[in-house]
Enzyme design. Sequence first.
Site, PDB file in Angstrom:
ATOM      1  N   GLN A 246     -29.352-134.044  29.415  1.00  0.00           N
ATOM      2  CA  GLN A 246     -28.802-133.289  28.298  1.00  0.00           C
ATOM      3  C   GLN A 246     -28.409-134.181  27.127  1.00  0.00           C
ATOM      4  O   GLN A 246     -28.038-133.689  26.066  1.00  0.00           O
ATOM      5  CB  GLN A 246     -27.573-132.498  28.767  1.00  0.00           C
ATOM      6  CG  GLN A 246     -27.879-131.433  29.801  1.00  0.00           C
ATOM      7  CD  GLN A 246     -26.619-130.733  30.308  1.00  0.00           C
ATOM      8  OE1 GLN A 246     -25.524-130.933  29.801  1.00  0.00           O
ATOM      9  NE2 GLN A 246     -26.788-129.912  31.339  1.00  0.00           N
ATOM     10  N   HIS A 310     -23.192-132.518  29.553  1.00  0.00           N
ATOM     11  CA  HIS A 310     -22.019-131.929  28.891  1.00  0.00           C
ATOM     12  C   HIS A 310     -21.439-132.814  27.788  1.00  0.00           C
ATOM     13  O   HIS A 310     -20.435-133.494  27.981  1.00  0.00           O
ATOM     14  CB  HIS A 310     -20.948-131.572  29.922  1.00  0.00           C
ATOM     15  CG  HIS A 310     -21.304-130.386  30.759  1.00  0.00           C
ATOM     16  ND1 HIS A 310     -20.370-129.694  31.482  1.00  0.00           N
ATOM     17  CD2 HIS A 310     -22.484-129.759  30.984  1.00  0.00           C
ATOM     18  CE1 HIS A 310     -20.958-128.704  32.117  1.00  0.00           C
ATOM     19  NE2 HIS A 310     -22.251-128.729  31.827  1.00  0.00           N
ATOM     20  N   GLU A 404     -17.759-118.340  27.650  1.00  0.00           N
ATOM     21  CA  GLU A 404     -16.659-117.794  26.857  1.00  0.00           C
ATOM     22  C   GLU A 404     -16.964-117.797  25.365  1.00  0.00           C
ATOM     23  O   GLU A 404     -17.590-118.726  24.850  1.00  0.00           O
ATOM     24  CB  GLU A 404     -15.385-118.610  27.084  1.00  0.00           C
ATOM     25  CG  GLU A 404     -14.827-118.537  28.477  1.00  0.00           C
ATOM     26  CD  GLU A 404     -13.532-119.322  28.637  1.00  0.00           C
ATOM     27  OE1 GLU A 404     -12.961-119.297  29.744  1.00  0.00           O
ATOM     28  OE2 GLU A 404     -13.085-119.945  27.654  1.00  0.00           O
ATOM     29  N   TYR A 414      -7.401-123.849  26.085  1.00  0.00           N
ATOM     30  CA  TYR A 414      -8.294-122.761  26.483  1.00  0.00           C
ATOM     31  C   TYR A 414      -8.607-122.743  27.975  1.00  0.00           C
ATOM     32  O   TYR A 414      -9.474-122.005  28.420  1.00  0.00           O
ATOM     33  CB  TYR A 414      -9.558-122.800  25.608  1.00  0.00           C
ATOM     34  CG  TYR A 414      -9.203-122.381  24.205  1.00  0.00           C
ATOM     35  CD1 TYR A 414      -9.269-121.056  23.819  1.00  0.00           C
ATOM     36  CD2 TYR A 414      -8.681-123.296  23.292  1.00  0.00           C
ATOM     37  CE1 TYR A 414      -8.873-120.653  22.548  1.00  0.00           C
ATOM     38  CE2 TYR A 414      -8.288-122.903  22.024  1.00  0.00           C
ATOM     39  CZ  TYR A 414      -8.373-121.577  21.664  1.00  0.00           C
ATOM     40  OH  TYR A 414      -7.958-121.167  20.417  1.00  0.00           O
ATOM     41  N   TYR A 425     -21.596-123.931  41.031  1.00  0.00           N
ATOM     42  CA  TYR A 425     -22.989-123.603  41.333  1.00  0.00           C
ATOM     43  C   TYR A 425     -23.233-123.488  42.829  1.00  0.00           C
ATOM     44  O   TYR A 425     -24.217-122.877  43.256  1.00  0.00           O
ATOM     45  CB  TYR A 425     -23.918-124.658  40.720  1.00  0.00           C
ATOM     46  CG  TYR A 425     -23.799-124.723  39.223  1.00  0.00           C
ATOM     47  CD1 TYR A 425     -24.358-123.743  38.416  1.00  0.00           C
ATOM     48  CD2 TYR A 425     -23.095-125.756  38.602  1.00  0.00           C
ATOM     49  CE1 TYR A 425     -24.232-123.784  37.037  1.00  0.00           C
ATOM     50  CE2 TYR A 425     -22.971-125.809  37.225  1.00  0.00           C
ATOM     51  CZ  TYR A 425     -23.529-124.813  36.445  1.00  0.00           C
ATOM     52  OH  TYR A 425     -23.392-124.857  35.077  1.00  0.00           O
TER      53      TYR A 425
END
Length: 541
Positions: A246, A310, A404, A414, A425
């Site tokens: 990623q 991430h 979200e 949050y 997962y």
Amino acid sequence: MLTALPRASFWLHWCWTLLLAVLLSTLVQTQFNLLALQQLGVSIPWAERLATSGHDLLNFTPVYLVLFASCYLIAMPLAHGLSSRLQARWRTPLFAVAAALGLWLTLVLVNALAPMPTLIAASRSLAGLLSLLLIAALAAVILAWLTADSAGRSNRRSDRQGAGQPLMLLPLLLFLPGIQPPAIAKTELQLDTLVRGLEHPWSLAFLPTGPMLVTERPGRLRLIHTDGRLEPEPIGGLPEVFASGQAGLFDVVPAPDFGQSQQIFLSYACGRMRANHTCLARARLDLSQLKLTELTEIFRSYPAKTGNAHYGGRVVFLDDGSLVLSLGDGFDYREEAQRLSSHLGALVRLWPDGSVPDDNPLVGQSGALAEIFSWGHRNVQGLVYDSARQQLLSHEHGPKGGDELNRIVAGANYGWPVVTQGIDYTGARITPFTQFDGMTPPLLDWTPSIAPSGLALYQGELFSDWQGDLLVGALAGRQLQRVRLTDQGARIEQVLLTELAERIRDVRVGPDGAIYLLTDDARGRLLRLSPSYDDDGATAW
């Protein structure tokens, strides 16, 4: 041959020691997950602890059963065969080492093949990993004791049928299908392909002078001319990008005064596999030479992390000229999202030169990083500022569910990973809480996950009924959603482009009022979405 295959009695003991190891490992996995939350100062009542353990026994156990059985099926007969050629005193330690080593190799292989860095959350820490390996060794020791009397016996032909029985314990993993929100009546739309052959495009930006910029995750910045022609050569002068998984080149955002300054801002992964960061740089774009000049890194997330998942990476400017950059939690570092001494899992607010605004919520707070604007995020990949309502909106990936949409308030927490609607997962619970005092709930959550990526606020003339609505791209969902903000939160108005069946990475509203999309693929596309007109020139919808 090492020896004949084990007798049927061996496989009966194999089955129940396998089950013992899986159940114990499930309970250990649960306790390590809860311990990580407790270390954040979260109190977990016994009722919640028992409920979480019960949930994991039902949902995590089948996944771990397949994983552990795959190594146990190979390691134990192999140890049995080797032990028949050695002295009896070596049988028990041989079984223990074979089981532990087999599990360790299996975890290494699974982590290398899975999209996420670490599949079994407990194994993120050395203590958790050793606990799982010790349980595997314990089960193998019990199996060695129970089957010691048959170690040297020959295997009869009839027993060979029994050798295949444990294969019945390897059910296929069932993946829950994505449950799509109900779609409103379809709108007649026209979808045109403007550019093909982009390698995992990540972000799109419109320049005031007309051309478009597109980032490609491997580390290239591309120019698309006003006539829709893709410049063959990428723009030169980019920073060194860490591209893996990623990680790569992320957002490109022109400065609000681009017409005068010619400045753009780039977010990207920097560093190496074992120590990398999300970085932000500014540079001057020389269109005549197709290169960047005066490149300056203005921010680097802290601390460094290992792995390639991430990063966040979205950038947006606010009305006061400051900018907000989203940061991911690094996947294996999810608890860092609750630590104010870490940038991981936060939104940071900066001035364009990288300095910290004096009115940031944590300025002057001991032990806190002054750049942090909000925290408790997982992986924010959508960020937009609504200047009319003066609100910053974001969306973030949940795990298996729990995506979200949030209204961002300076200094708000949050919740991740203390609060989520999703599960891991593997089916294990990440937390027993879906709400918690002092933590801001989302306006909307998607469960199952759609993997939202790209977020735009519609302000244009082509879709008059969509004014003020949010447009949300989806990677896993392979769709575009139109979301309307309400007094109670937000609701999904329409699900679009499901027939496209492509991962949507970015969504932008063009100066012409059309919607521009990037598809995430090795040969990704730039698409233009507009209303479809009938022969009389009226919209068909």
